[in-house]
Design a protein around this motif. Structure first.
Motif, short mmCIF file in Angstrom:
data_model
loop_
_atom_site.label_atom_id
_atom_site.label_comp_id
_atom_site.label_asym_id
_atom_site.label_seq_id
_atom_site.Cartn_x
_atom_site.Cartn_y
_atom_site.Cartn_z
N SER A 148 34.22 56.75 48.15
CA SER A 148 35.60 57.18 48.90
C SER A 148 36.36 56.26 49.38
CB SER A 148 34.99 58.34 49.95
OG SER A 148 34.25 59.45 49.41
N GLN A 149 35.74 55.41 49.96
CA GLN A 149 36.48 54.32 50.56
C GLN A 149 37.24 53.50 49.67
OE1 GLN A 149 33.28 51.91 52.55
NE2 GLN A 149 32.93 53.48 53.99
N LEU A 150 36.79 53.38 48.50
CA LEU A 150 37.36 52.65 47.43
C LEU A 150 38.73 53.52 47.17
CD1 LEU A 150 35.20 51.52 44.33
CD2 LEU A 150 36.90 50.23 45.63
N ILE A 151 38.55 54.60 46.95
CA ILE A 151 39.80 55.52 46.50
C ILE A 151 40.71 55.56 47.70
CG2 ILE A 151 40.67 57.70 46.43
CD1 ILE A 151 37.80 58.65 44.77
N ALA A 152 40.18 55.64 48.87
CA ALA A 152 41.28 55.51 49.85
C ALA A 152 42.17 54.10 49.98
CB ALA A 152 40.47 55.66 51.30
N LYS A 153 41.13 53.14 49.65
CA LYS A 153 42.01 51.92 49.71
C LYS A 153 43.00 51.70 48.72
CE LYS A 153 40.56 47.12 49.50
NZ LYS A 153 39.84 46.84 48.04
N LEU A 154 42.70 52.27 47.38
CA LEU A 154 43.77 52.41 46.37
C LEU A 154 44.67 53.15 46.73
CD1 LEU A 154 41.13 52.54 43.50
CD2 LEU A 154 42.36 50.56 44.15
N LYS A 155 44.54 54.27 47.20
CA LYS A 155 45.64 55.09 47.45
C LYS A 155 46.57 54.42 48.69
CE LYS A 155 44.12 59.66 46.51
NZ LYS A 155 43.30 60.99 46.81
N GLU A 156 46.00 53.73 49.65
CA GLU A 156 46.80 53.21 50.84
C GLU A 156 47.67 51.97 50.13
OE1 GLU A 156 44.49 52.30 54.43
OE2 GLU A 156 45.81 50.63 54.42
N GLU A 157 46.87 51.26 49.25
CA GLU A 157 47.79 50.23 48.37
C GLU A 157 48.91 50.55 47.65
OE1 GLU A 157 43.99 47.29 47.82
OE2 GLU A 157 44.76 47.85 46.05
N GLU A 158 48.60 51.89 46.95
CA GLU A 158 49.84 52.61 46.15
C GLU A 158 50.84 52.78 47.17
OE1 GLU A 158 50.64 52.58 42.95
OE2 GLU A 158 48.85 51.20 42.68
N GLU A 159 50.46 53.46 48.32
CA GLU A 159 51.47 53.72 49.26
C GLU A 159 52.36 52.68 49.79
OE1 GLU A 159 50.42 56.29 52.58
OE2 GLU A 159 49.47 57.92 50.95
N HIS A 160 51.67 51.58 50.13
CA HIS A 160 52.47 50.46 50.60
C HIS A 160 53.29 49.64 49.30
CE1 HIS A 160 51.19 50.22 54.51
NE2 HIS A 160 49.86 50.53 54.11
N ALA A 161 52.76 49.93 48.20
CA ALA A 161 53.57 49.33 47.07
C ALA A 161 54.72 50.17 46.66
CB ALA A 161 52.61 49.38 45.71
N SER A 162 54.81 51.44 47.01
CA SER A 162 55.99 52.13 46.72
C SER A 162 57.12 52.36 47.80
CB SER A 162 55.58 53.66 46.21
OG SER A 162 54.88 54.22 47.25
#
Ligand code: FES
Length: 162
Positions: A148-162
């Motif tokens: 779950s933490q991995l997914i949360a981290k990836l989603k957060e990175e994607e949000e910052h990237a967009s």
């Protein structure tokens, strides 16, 4: 779905290997590296360029497990369900990933083509069980919480990237 509107990238790949039938595996390999899967739209094109039938290309693409004819996500999780990982509870990890991403055994990739969740039979790192990979990167001693933490981290990175 990834539509191929021009074939310049395919031309580059073909030029790199040589437009010969015997290079079909290398060409499919690079095609997959480019698009993250092998779009069926390239079959007729390759057929014409390499002088082999689309049926033959299809049989090569489906014979090798590494080729995918379906689009995959930017992030591909592979959950090992070999014996060592299974007894160390790989299934709850798989279930957690599927639940959080709205995926199932039938639906392996999210509609936004961000995540794919697959199972594999043994990643060859049984001593680190349960093991998953995220885009070829190995994560040892996984738990549903860590997933779950991995997914949360990836989603957060994607949000910052967009
Ligand atoms: S069983 Fe999972 S790495 Fe071997």
């Amino acid at each position: 779905m990834h539509e191929i509107s021009d074939f310049r990238e395919m031309d580059e790949i073909i030029a790199r290997h040589g437009a010969e039938a015997r290079n079909i595996i290398a060409i499919l390999h690079d095609t997959q590296a480019k698009y993250r899967y092998v779009p069926r739209a390239v079959f007729p094109y390759l057929s014409k360029k390499l002088g082999i039938s689309t049926a033959k290309i299809y049989s090569v693409a489906t014979f090798y497990e590494n080729f995918s004819l379906e689009p995959k996500g930017k992030y591909v999780f592979k959950i090992c369900d070999g014996t060592a990982c299974h007894v160390r509870k790989s299934i709850p990890i798989l279930e957690r990933l599927r639940k959080e991403l709205g995926l199932s055994a039938e639906k392996k990739t999210t509609d936004d083509l961000m995540f794919t969740v697959e199972t594999v039979s043994c990643l060859g790192a049984c001593g680190l069980a349960p093991v998953i990979t995220l885009n070829e990167q190995v994560h040892a001693a996984m738990t549903p919480e860590k997933a779950s933490q991995l997914i949360a981290k990836l989603k957060e990175e994607e949000e910052h990237a967009s």
